[in-house]
Design a protein around this motif. Structure first.
Motif, mmCIF file in Angstrom:
data_model
loop_
_atom_site.group_PDB
_atom_site.id
_atom_site.type_symbol
_atom_site.label_atom_id
_atom_site.label_comp_id
_atom_site.label_asym_id
_atom_site.label_seq_id
_atom_site.Cartn_x
_atom_site.Cartn_y
_atom_site.Cartn_z
ATOM 1 N N MET A 119 -62.952 53.990 -20.648
ATOM 2 C CA MET A 119 -62.749 55.365 -21.054
ATOM 3 C C MET A 119 -63.364 55.654 -22.422
ATOM 4 N N ALA A 120 -63.403 54.647 -23.298
ATOM 5 C CA ALA A 120 -63.844 54.857 -24.674
ATOM 6 C C ALA A 120 -65.310 54.533 -24.907
ATOM 7 N N SER A 121 -66.001 53.991 -23.908
ATOM 8 C CA SER A 121 -67.394 53.599 -24.118
ATOM 9 C C SER A 121 -68.286 54.826 -24.260
ATOM 10 N N GLY A 122 -69.201 54.778 -25.238
ATOM 11 C CA GLY A 122 -70.113 55.888 -25.449
ATOM 12 C C GLY A 122 -69.498 57.015 -26.258
ATOM 13 N N THR A 123 -70.294 58.067 -26.467
ATOM 14 C CA THR A 123 -69.823 59.260 -27.176
ATOM 15 C C THR A 123 -69.687 60.415 -26.189
ATOM 16 N N PRO A 124 -68.678 61.270 -26.359
ATOM 17 C CA PRO A 124 -68.451 62.373 -25.404
ATOM 18 C C PRO A 124 -69.662 63.285 -25.270
ATOM 19 N N LEU A 125 -69.938 63.733 -24.057
ATOM 20 C CA LEU A 125 -71.042 64.657 -23.808
ATOM 21 C C LEU A 125 -70.660 66.054 -24.298
ATOM 22 N N GLN A 126 -71.606 66.742 -24.915
ATOM 23 C CA GLN A 126 -71.344 68.111 -25.362
ATOM 24 C C GLN A 126 -71.214 69.055 -24.176
ATOM 25 N N ASP A 127 -72.010 68.818 -23.139
ATOM 26 C CA ASP A 127 -71.935 69.623 -21.918
ATOM 27 C C ASP A 127 -71.791 68.666 -20.737
ATOM 28 N N ALA A 128 -70.622 68.676 -20.101
ATOM 29 C CA ALA A 128 -70.339 67.734 -19.022
ATOM 30 C C ALA A 128 -70.620 68.317 -17.644
ATOM 31 N N SER A 129 -71.188 69.517 -17.578
ATOM 32 C CA SER A 129 -71.362 70.183 -16.283
ATOM 33 C C SER A 129 -72.302 69.418 -15.359
ATOM 34 N N GLN A 130 -73.409 68.879 -15.906
ATOM 35 C CA GLN A 130 -74.348 68.155 -15.054
ATOM 36 C C GLN A 130 -73.727 66.866 -14.530
ATOM 37 N N TYR A 131 -73.004 66.165 -15.382
ATOM 38 C CA TYR A 131 -72.330 64.932 -14.941
ATOM 39 C C TYR A 131 -71.384 65.237 -13.792
ATOM 40 N N ARG A 132 -70.562 66.271 -13.949
ATOM 41 C CA ARG A 132 -69.584 66.607 -12.915
ATOM 42 C C ARG A 132 -70.258 67.062 -11.641
ATOM 43 N N SER A 133 -71.372 67.759 -11.769
ATOM 44 C CA SER A 133 -72.119 68.197 -10.582
ATOM 45 C C SER A 133 -72.688 67.005 -9.821
#
Length: 352
Positions: A119-133
């Motif tokens: 859950m903690a790996s990496g830095t949060p995406l500013q826009d997660a819409s493409q990932y969720r799509s």
């Protein structure tokens, strides 16, 4: 409702297991109708009866000329003398072009064995819409690709807060699809009618919450029918606990498939088999004495024992080398993953 009423008026019965399925049996003739929005499959063992059903349907509704099955809700169907090959080639190519991944270098596995995503790996995406799509599209694709089920299940756990590492993992799955667009499920025409399943669990495999991942793969003869890769509801106290919960989940799916096949007027043997690679869970399913040690497991899981005592189910031990559900519960090395794909029936489109 008008469509449903038409089928009921013409002698069909609505399946209890699948509400979009209609069945009509008359003597030795059997006809099935499967409805998905405005796409309809009509099939049966008598071509004249099937033609009469299509004729009566065209008199009541506006329809296109019927054709052989080639495409049905995103699934491409290729028929040979040996059976049917089901794949999502067009769907995959559209997905790759949409995300500018069609020129990516192919990789041999959907996810690498290490390091594991957290859950903690990496830095949060500013826009997660493409990932969720992308993950949403992969979820639909996994309905016909059991070899990506574990990867899709893992990526789905980060939908609420995806990071850069999670996005790189999602793009790796797309890179895997670049090299396997024609892979899918082959349904053998000459396969025996024998329902059996494989059950597995990766005990405490998630290092974030130590919840196990359960998976099953159910066959009818040589043909894979149903598969799943999901996290269990709570933390298992032992590997036997995790495996036993996985067997219970597999048994529930097997009983549902039995109900469906019975409605389809397909005769099944009385005792169906589930293969498990955990000896403790195998003993626990059949031996009531062991249940006193497992009181922390909800009573709903113990219906496995009732199914076995009624001789409707049998749980057998299988070696880890022959456990076909491994690819649904854990990450495998390149060689093991490729071998697992062949074993579970994921193949590319036959050249013929």
């Amino acid at each position: 409702m008008a469509l449903k009423q038409h089928f009921l008026d013409t002698g069909f019965t609505n399946s209890l297991a699948v509400t979009s399925l209609f069945i009509r049996g008359s003597g030795a003739n059997i006809t099935y109708v499967l409805v998905y929005v405005d796409d309809i499959i009509v099939t049966g063992n008598n071509s004249f009866v099937v033609a009469s059903v299509l004729d009566s349907f065209s008199r009541r509704f506006s329809t296109k000329d019927p054709t052989d099955l080639h495409y049905f809700p995103g699934i491409e169907v290729s028929r040979t003398s040996h059976g049917l090959h089901l794949m999502h080639r067009k769907y995959i190519m559209d997905l790759l072009h949409k995300n500018n991944m069609h020129m990516a270098k192919p990789v041999p596995t959907p996810l690498p064995p290490s390091p594991k995503l957290t859950m903690a790996s990496g830095t949060p995406l500013q826009d997660a819409s493409q990932y969720r799509s992308v993950v949403g599209s992969l979820q639909y694709l996994s309905f016909n690709r059991p070899n990506i089920s574990y990867a899709v299940n893992r990526l789905s756990q980060f939908m609420h807060r995806p990071t850069t590492d999670h996005w790189q993992a999602a793009k790796r799955v797309l890179s895997y699809l670049v090299g396997t667009p024609s892979h899918g499920i082959f349904l053998h025409a000459n396969s025996a009618i024998l329902l059996h399943g494989y059950s597995d669990a990766d005990w405490a495999g998630d290092t974030d919450d130590y919840v196990s991942t359960k998976g099953y793969l159910i066959y009818n003869g040589r043909n894979p029918l149903s598969w799943s890769s999901k996290k269990q509801r709570g933390v298992a106290r032992s590997s036997t606990d995790a495996e036993y919960r996985a067997v219970a989940n597999t048994a529930a799916e097997v009983r549902w498939l039995c109900s469906l096949l019975t409605e389809l007027q397909i005769q099944l043997p009385s005792a169906l088999v589930i293969y498990c690679d955990n000896i403790g869970a195998t003993y626990l399913c059949a031996n009531p004495v062991f249940h006193s040690r497992m009181r922390h497991i909800g009573l709903d899981y113990h219906f496995v024992r009732d199914q076995i005592q009624a001789q409707r189910l049998r749980v057998s031990h299988v070696s880890m080398d022959d456990q076909l559900a491994d690819t649904l519960t854990k990450l495998l090395s390149r060689s093991k993953f490729q071998q697992a794909c062949l074993k579970i029936g994921v193949t590319k489109l036959p050249s013929s």
